[in-house]
Every structure is written in structure tokens, then in C-alpha cells.
Design a protein around this motif. Structure first.
Motif, PDB file in Angstrom:
ATOM      1  N   LEU A 301     -20.896  -3.211   8.381  1.00 58.79           N
ATOM      2  CA  LEU A 301     -20.045  -2.311   8.126  1.00 58.79           C
ATOM      3  C   LEU A 301     -20.915  -0.784   8.315  1.00 58.79           C
ATOM      4  O   LEU A 301     -20.407   0.149   7.687  1.00 58.79           O
ATOM      5  N   GLU A 302     -22.126  -0.779   8.909  1.00 54.01           N
ATOM      6  CA  GLU A 302     -22.933   0.296   8.500  1.00 54.01           C
ATOM      7  C   GLU A 302     -22.279   1.544   9.330  1.00 54.01           C
ATOM      8  O   GLU A 302     -22.577   2.516   8.843  1.00 54.01           O
ATOM      9  N   ASN A 303     -21.423   1.448  10.231  1.00 52.99           N
ATOM     10  CA  ASN A 303     -20.805   2.412  10.895  1.00 52.99           C
ATOM     11  C   ASN A 303     -19.170   2.664  10.585  1.00 52.99           C
ATOM     12  O   ASN A 303     -18.280   2.902  11.430  1.00 52.99           O
ATOM     13  N   ALA A 304     -18.804   2.165   9.448  1.00 51.40           N
ATOM     14  CA  ALA A 304     -17.533   1.871   9.115  1.00 51.40           C
ATOM     15  C   ALA A 304     -16.890   3.310   8.764  1.00 51.40           C
ATOM     16  O   ALA A 304     -17.290   4.070   8.332  1.00 51.40           O
ATOM     17  N   GLU A 305     -15.631   3.301   9.424  1.00 47.01           N
ATOM     18  CA  GLU A 305     -14.608   4.560   9.341  1.00 47.01           C
ATOM     19  C   GLU A 305     -13.428   4.063   8.239  1.00 47.01           C
ATOM     20  O   GLU A 305     -13.052   2.985   8.661  1.00 47.01           O
ATOM     21  N   PHE A 306     -13.222   4.656   7.283  1.00 51.70           N
ATOM     22  CA  PHE A 306     -12.388   4.457   6.518  1.00 51.70           C
ATOM     23  C   PHE A 306     -10.895   4.978   6.402  1.00 51.70           C
ATOM     24  O   PHE A 306     -10.884   6.284   6.648  1.00 51.70           O
ATOM     25  N   ALA A 307      -9.847   4.271   6.715  1.00 49.05           N
ATOM     26  CA  ALA A 307      -8.454   4.819   6.872  1.00 49.05           C
ATOM     27  C   ALA A 307      -8.013   4.998   5.341  1.00 49.05           C
ATOM     28  O   ALA A 307      -7.416   6.211   5.257  1.00 49.05           O
ATOM     29  N   ARG A 308      -8.504   4.499   4.327  1.00 52.84           N
ATOM     30  CA  ARG A 308      -8.306   4.740   2.957  1.00 52.84           C
ATOM     31  C   ARG A 308      -9.501   4.088   2.153  1.00 52.84           C
ATOM     32  O   ARG A 308      -9.956   3.041   2.326  1.00 52.84           O
ATOM     33  N   LEU A 309      -9.805   5.187   1.050  1.00 50.09           N
ATOM     34  CA  LEU A 309     -10.915   4.442   0.291  1.00 50.09           C
ATOM     35  C   LEU A 309     -10.304   3.887  -1.287  1.00 50.09           C
ATOM     36  O   LEU A 309      -9.081   4.070  -1.410  1.00 50.09           O
ATOM     37  N   GLY A 310     -10.927   3.445  -1.891  1.00 48.56           N
ATOM     38  CA  GLY A 310     -10.275   2.688  -2.800  1.00 48.56           C
ATOM     39  C   GLY A 310     -10.139   3.626  -4.142  1.00 48.56           C
ATOM     40  O   GLY A 310     -10.468   4.695  -4.306  1.00 48.56           O
ATOM     41  N   GLY A 311      -9.085   3.170  -5.147  1.00 53.98           N
ATOM     42  CA  GLY A 311      -8.861   4.189  -6.158  1.00 53.98           C
ATOM     43  C   GLY A 311      -8.351   3.019  -7.405  1.00 53.98           C
ATOM     44  O   GLY A 311      -8.515   1.998  -7.383  1.00 53.98           O
ATOM     45  N   LEU A 312      -8.142   4.008  -8.574  1.00 59.29           N
ATOM     46  CA  LEU A 312      -7.829   3.080  -9.820  1.00 59.29           C
ATOM     47  C   LEU A 312      -6.768   4.033 -10.430  1.00 59.29           C
ATOM     48  O   LEU A 312      -6.768   5.405 -10.408  1.00 59.29           O
ATOM     49  N   HIS A 313      -5.674   3.533 -10.861  1.00 54.66           N
ATOM     50  CA  HIS A 313      -4.735   4.017 -11.561  1.00 54.66           C
ATOM     51  C   HIS A 313      -4.192   3.326 -12.782  1.00 54.66           C
ATOM     52  O   HIS A 313      -4.544   1.993 -12.808  1.00 54.66           O
ATOM     53  N   ARG A 314      -3.608   3.945 -13.936  1.00 47.83           N
ATOM     54  CA  ARG A 314      -3.212   3.300 -15.189  1.00 47.83           C
ATOM     55  C   ARG A 314      -1.864   2.582 -14.810  1.00 47.83           C
ATOM     56  O   ARG A 314      -0.880   3.441 -14.222  1.00 47.83           O
ATOM     57  N   ASN A 315      -1.597   1.509 -15.389  1.00 45.97           N
ATOM     58  CA  ASN A 315      -0.282   0.851 -15.117  1.00 45.97           C
ATOM     59  C   ASN A 315       0.253   0.765 -16.627  1.00 45.97           C
ATOM     60  O   ASN A 315      -0.616   0.376 -17.545  1.00 45.97           O
ATOM     61  N   THR A 316       1.420   0.845 -16.784  1.00 43.26           N
ATOM     62  CA  THR A 316       2.156   0.768 -18.087  1.00 43.26           C
ATOM     63  C   THR A 316       3.473  -0.430 -17.842  1.00 43.26           C
ATOM     64  O   THR A 316       3.699  -0.808 -16.857  1.00 43.26           O
ATOM     65  N   PHE A 317       3.475  -1.023 -19.073  1.00 42.12           N
ATOM     66  CA  PHE A 317       4.358  -2.219 -19.184  1.00 42.12           C
ATOM     67  C   PHE A 317       5.031  -2.125 -20.456  1.00 42.12           C
ATOM     68  O   PHE A 317       4.171  -1.917 -21.560  1.00 42.12           O
ATOM     69  N   ILE A 318       6.148  -2.685 -20.576  1.00 44.91           N
ATOM     70  CA  ILE A 318       6.898  -2.913 -21.965  1.00 44.91           C
ATOM     71  C   ILE A 318       6.683  -4.283 -22.445  1.00 44.91           C
ATOM     72  O   ILE A 318       6.149  -5.180 -21.839  1.00 44.91           O
ATOM     73  N   ARG A 319       6.614  -4.293 -23.994  1.00 47.05           N
ATOM     74  CA  ARG A 319       6.416  -5.740 -24.586  1.00 47.05           C
ATOM     75  C   ARG A 319       7.690  -6.674 -24.397  1.00 47.05           C
ATOM     76  O   ARG A 319       8.657  -6.914 -25.212  1.00 47.05           O
ATOM     77  N   SER A 320       7.852  -7.104 -22.947  1.00 47.95           N
ATOM     78  CA  SER A 320       9.102  -7.726 -22.766  1.00 47.95           C
ATOM     79  C   SER A 320       9.509  -8.956 -23.512  1.00 47.95           C
ATOM     80  O   SER A 320      10.825  -9.147 -23.840  1.00 47.95           O
ATOM     81  N   PRO A 321       8.499  -9.784 -24.132  1.00 42.97           N
ATOM     82  CA  PRO A 321       9.036 -10.835 -24.977  1.00 42.97           C
ATOM     83  C   PRO A 321       9.706 -10.465 -25.956  1.00 42.97           C
ATOM     84  O   PRO A 321      10.466 -11.250 -26.730  1.00 42.97           O
ATOM     85  N   GLU A 322       9.316  -9.420 -26.675  1.00 44.32           N
ATOM     86  CA  GLU A 322       9.899  -8.921 -27.827  1.00 44.32           C
ATOM     87  C   GLU A 322      11.128  -8.068 -27.472  1.00 44.32           C
ATOM     88  O   GLU A 322      12.181  -7.937 -28.368  1.00 44.32           O
ATOM     89  N   LEU A 323      11.221  -7.400 -26.371  1.00 46.74           N
ATOM     90  CA  LEU A 323      12.250  -6.301 -26.194  1.00 46.74           C
ATOM     91  C   LEU A 323      13.316  -6.632 -25.345  1.00 46.74           C
ATOM     92  O   LEU A 323      14.597  -6.028 -25.346  1.00 46.74           O
ATOM     93  N   LEU A 324      13.296  -7.663 -24.631  1.00 46.99           N
ATOM     94  CA  LEU A 324      14.198  -8.189 -23.451  1.00 46.99           C
ATOM     95  C   LEU A 324      14.780  -9.419 -23.978  1.00 46.99           C
ATOM     96  O   LEU A 324      14.304 -10.407 -24.444  1.00 46.99           O
ATOM     97  N   ASP A 325      16.442  -9.656 -23.632  1.00 50.91           N
ATOM     98  CA  ASP A 325      16.910 -10.845 -23.814  1.00 50.91           C
ATOM     99  C   ASP A 325      16.806 -11.683 -22.342  1.00 50.91           C
ATOM    100  O   ASP A 325      16.027 -11.524 -21.650  1.00 50.91           O
ATOM    101  N   PRO A 326      17.292 -12.891 -22.440  1.00 53.04           N
ATOM    102  CA  PRO A 326      16.915 -13.839 -21.413  1.00 53.04           C
ATOM    103  C   PRO A 326      17.469 -13.542 -19.956  1.00 53.04           C
ATOM    104  O   PRO A 326      16.942 -13.944 -18.846  1.00 53.04           O
ATOM    105  N   THR A 327      18.364 -12.575 -19.843  1.00 55.53           N
ATOM    106  CA  THR A 327      18.962 -12.064 -18.678  1.00 55.53           C
ATOM    107  C   THR A 327      18.190 -10.374 -18.293  1.00 55.53           C
ATOM    108  O   THR A 327      19.025  -9.846 -17.532  1.00 55.53           O
ATOM    109  N   LEU A 328      17.004 -10.410 -18.981  1.00 60.65           N
ATOM    110  CA  LEU A 328      16.507  -8.889 -18.770  1.00 60.65           C
ATOM    111  C   LEU A 328      16.891  -7.810 -19.236  1.00 60.65           C
ATOM    112  O   LEU A 328      16.854  -6.329 -19.247  1.00 60.65           O
TER     113      LEU A 328
END
Length: 436
Positions: A301-328
Motif C-alpha cells: 500500500l506504499e502508493n495507495a490512493e484512498f477513495a475514503r478515509l476512516g472516521g468515527l462518530h457517536r451512535n445513540t440508542f434507547i434502553r429498549s428492554p425497559e422501554l419497548l413491548d414485545p412488538t417494538l
């Protein structure tokens, strides 16, 4: 078109939910903020079902792998995500990887052409009053996130997700790298770049010393998800960590030496034409210039050309086992269902699977029917059960589908036989449930 269900979010889960409802004869409004003047930190296009990280749906082996079993179950229910994934498949051994642009374009076109679906490019900041499915994913816009917080009475949890770099194929030195799948399973679907001991340890030190991007105040103190760990964080866990993770050289025969390399970087095809390849497991928070400098120290990869470089972002999610019923459904507001990564499932296919179930639950409810959840012995049922009650709410973390979510196979069996027993049992349970 007057809609019966409002879906917010046009990712994999929202797209799948819309398709399932529309195919059941339900009129759907699908709201997606991309294309309406807004964009998330991770997306690059306004296409529905855009793949922002890897282009892999992981193993397609329905006999011995839980995610492969999930693929098969979703195909049984006419999943648009699996249909377009199959249509835009690219070589990846036993995995199902797709041409990401062709895949997203295919999903978008089919949804736009469906007479029961209206796609609206808009940002929605409050929870709807009528029947709705929230599938805004891990980067929910602040206004809607606040509305969700008000309805749930609890703060969302958060974790970091990372994006791996993509390299142009014609910039890879194939006199150093070679094509082979590990243990020759799947032919020559991966490109392999070998490192000797000194090269490997220099690379690890470079990851540790490399300049990283700064976190915003609201991102600080957010835990990483173990299944998508930045490579520099893995390097900090010990000098040999990467050799037993994404850089392991076992099962790969370097044609120049006839031996396994001390360590190896693998690349996987990212589009149908084979012009783009992503570096497997190389999610990173390194600054872009640092990525280019360091990744070009990898042999081949000494001469690698990058179509996209790496990144990092925050993901959020709800506390589903507490908040949702069995049909979501949200327990505090049963007109609202949640689907996809915002529920705490992890992975493209898992997100789409929960969208599939949310759509089918909503369609049944509108018909006045009762749809019981799939059996926990199935991949769909096990994943749903984990999200809606099996997991501990206080320690809830994102989870990929796996056999550990299913009831154990009774008695003592060989590990190799046990996987087949799980999938055989799942198929029988799904067939019985569908018949009923």
C-alpha cells in the motif's frame, strides 16, 4: 396520498419497514432528512439504505452461522434489503458483500416506484401522534432525540462507531500483495498485504503515537462498541492484540515465501467493478493526513490512493428492554414503534431485520390481527427477544445476532455439530410459527 403509518428514517430499517407495510397493502409516508437540506455526520449521499461503514452483510452461511440464518429468514419474508443485497453481490468468500452504490440505488428505486409509499425529504423533530415507526438510526437529529427523551423519561445511551478506509485497486502493489481467502475458503476474494515482525511492531507503534481527531464535548466519555473497535484502541490494548484480530496472518500463504506472514492486512472488494477495496477492520479516529502516512507504510500500500478515509462518530440508542413491548411499541406511547440501530441492535442485517418485524407488527395491528413474535429459537425471534426484554436494561449494549441469544441446545454436543443443530431447530420453529 393519505398515509396510515409514518416511518421516520430511510436507512436499512426504515426502508425494510416501509417495504413490508407497502407489500401488505398499507399506505406509508417515509420521511428522510437527507436530500431535504440536512445531512448526518456519517452519510455521504441522499440514497435510502446507504451503507456508511463496511459493504459486508457478513456470513451468508445459513447452516453454521447465526447471521447467515438471519439472512435466510429475512429472504423468507420477502426482504427488500436481502433481495437488493443478492442482486448487487460482489465476491467476498462465504460472506455477502455488496456494491454499496448499486445496492442503495436499487433500494431507493424500488421504494420510490411502490404505489403505497410516499417518500418525503424532510427532517422530523417531534414524535408523530398517529401510528409511526422511528428508524432514525444511531445519528438521530437533536430535535427528535429530545422528543424521544421526553417520551421515554430516560436519557439515551451512546457508543462510538467507526468507518474503515477504502483504497483504489489500481494503487495496490500486487507484486507484494496477493489474492486469497483465509484457509482458501471462498477462493481468492481478499487482497492480502504481509508484514514481518519489525514492520508489524513499527505499525502498531505508529497507531499508538499517531495524531487522533478531537472529540466534541458531547462525545467525550462515550464507550466504544466492541464489535467496531478503532484499530488504534485495539493497538493500545497490547502489542500482539492486532495479530490475533484484524491483522492475523494464519491461514494465508504468502506466495513469495510459502509461509504465513507474521501479520497481514486484508482488503475486501467494495464495489461490483472491483475498483474499490476496503481495509478490513481498520476503523479509526486517526486524522486523515496521519492515516495516509501510516497506512502507506503497509507493504503493498506504499502508493495507495484512498477513495475514503476512516472516521468515527457517536451512535445513540434507547434502553429498549425497559422501554419497548414485545412488538417494538414504546410502552409510554403505543402508537410509536422503534426499529433498527436506535433499538440497540448492531449491524446492517440486524437493523433491517428489526425493521422487517416492526413493519409486519404494524401491518397486523392495522388489520386488527394479533401477530405473535417469532419463536426465540429463530434468529429473528432471538434478536427481538434480546432487544425487548431478555437483556439487562442497566447494562444494555449493542448486540449482533448470535447463537448465544437462542435457548441452548440440550445435552452435550460437539461444537461443530451444535451450530447445525441451532439452524435446523430454527428452521423447524420458523416453519411451525408461519403455519400457525
Amino acid at each position: 396520498m393519505t398515509h396510515q403509518v409514518h416511518i421516520i428514517g430511510g436507512g436499512l430499517a426504515g426502508s425494510e419497514a416501509a417495504w413490508q407495510l407497502a407489500e401488505a397493502g398499507v399506505r406509508v409516508k417515509l420521511s428522510e432528512m437527507r436530500g431535504g437540506g440536512d445531512m448526518s455526520p456519517a452519510h455521504q449521499t441522499d440514497s435510502l439504505a446507504e451503507l456508511v461503514c463496511s459493504n459486508s452483510f457478513r456470513s451468508d452461511d445459513a447452516e453454521n452461522n447465526a447471521v447467515g440464518l438471519l439472512h435466510a429468514e429475512m429472504r423468507t419474508f420477502g426482504s427488500i434489503i436481502m433481495a437488493e443485497g443478492d442482486r448487487h453481490k460482489v465476491p467476498a468468500g462465504s460472506a455477502l458483500a455488496v456494491d454499496r452504490e448499486g445496492f442503495s440505488a436499487g433500494v431507493t428505486a424500488r421504494l420510490a416506484a411502490h404505489p403505497n409509499i410516499e417518500i418525503v425529504r424532510e427532517r422530523v423533530d417531534t414524535l408523530p401522534e398517529g401510528p409511526a415507526i422511528i428508524a432514525t438510526g444511531p445519528l438521530t437529529a437533536p430535535g427528535l432525540a429530545s422528543s424521544i427523551g421526553a417520551a421515554t423519561g430516560s436519557d439515551a445511551l451512546a457508543f462510538f462507531d467507526a468507518i474503515a478506509p477504502i483504497v483504489h485497486h489500481d494503487s495496490i502493489d500486487m507484486s507484494v500483495a496477493w489474492r486469497q481467502a483465509r484457509w482458501n475458503k471462498g477462493g481468492d476474494d481478499y487482497i492480502n498485504c504481509p508484514l514481518d515482525k519489525d514492520q508489524y511492531h513499527a505499525f502498531v507503534q505508529g497507531l499508538i503515537d499517531g495524531e487522533k481527531g478531537e472529540f466534541r464535548d458531547w462525545e467525550k466519555n462515550t464507550p466504544y462498541f466492541e464489535g467496531c473497535m478503532p484499530i488504534e484502541v485495539m493497538a493500545e490494548r497490547g502489542p500482539e492484540t492486532l495479530r490475533f484480530g484484524p491483522m492475523k496472518g494464519v491461514g494465508l500463504d504468502d506466495p513469495r515465501t510459502g509461509r504465513w506472514p507474521y501479520a497481514c492486512v486484508q482488503l475486501r472488494q467494495d464495489n461490483a467493478s472491483g475498483t474499490l477495496w476496503n481495509i478490513v477492520g481498520f476503523q479509526t479516529k486517526l486524522k486523515h493526513a496521519e492515516q495516509v502516512r501510516l497506512f502507506r507504510t503497509i507493504p503493498g500500500l506504499e502508493n495507495a490512493e484512498f477513495a475514503r478515509l476512516g472516521g468515527l462518530h457517536r451512535n445513540t440508542f434507547i434502553r429498549s428492554p425497559e422501554l419497548l413491548d414485545p412488538t417494538l411499541r414504546l410502552k409510554s406511547r403505543p402508537n410509536i414503534r422503534f426499529a433498527g440501530q436506535i433499538t440497540g441492535c448492531e449491524g446492517y442485517v440486524e437493523s433491517a431485520a428489526i425493521g422487517l418485524l416492526a413493519g409486519r407488527f404494524a401491518a397486523a395491528e392495522l388489520r386488527g390481527d394479533v401477530m405473535t413474535p417469532p419463536p426465540v429459537e429463530t434468529a429473528l425471534g432471538a434478536l427481538l427477544h434480546h432487544i425487548t426484554g431478555a437483556a439487562e436494561a442497566e447494562t444494555y449494549q449493542p448486540m449482533n445476532v448470535n447463537f448465544g441469544l437462542m435457548p441452548p441446545i440440550p445435552g452435550r454436543t460437539k461444537k461443530a455439530d451444535r451450530k447445525k443443530m441451532y439452524t435446523d431447530r430454527a428452521r423447524a420453529a420458523l416453519a411451525e410459527w408461519m403455519a400457525a
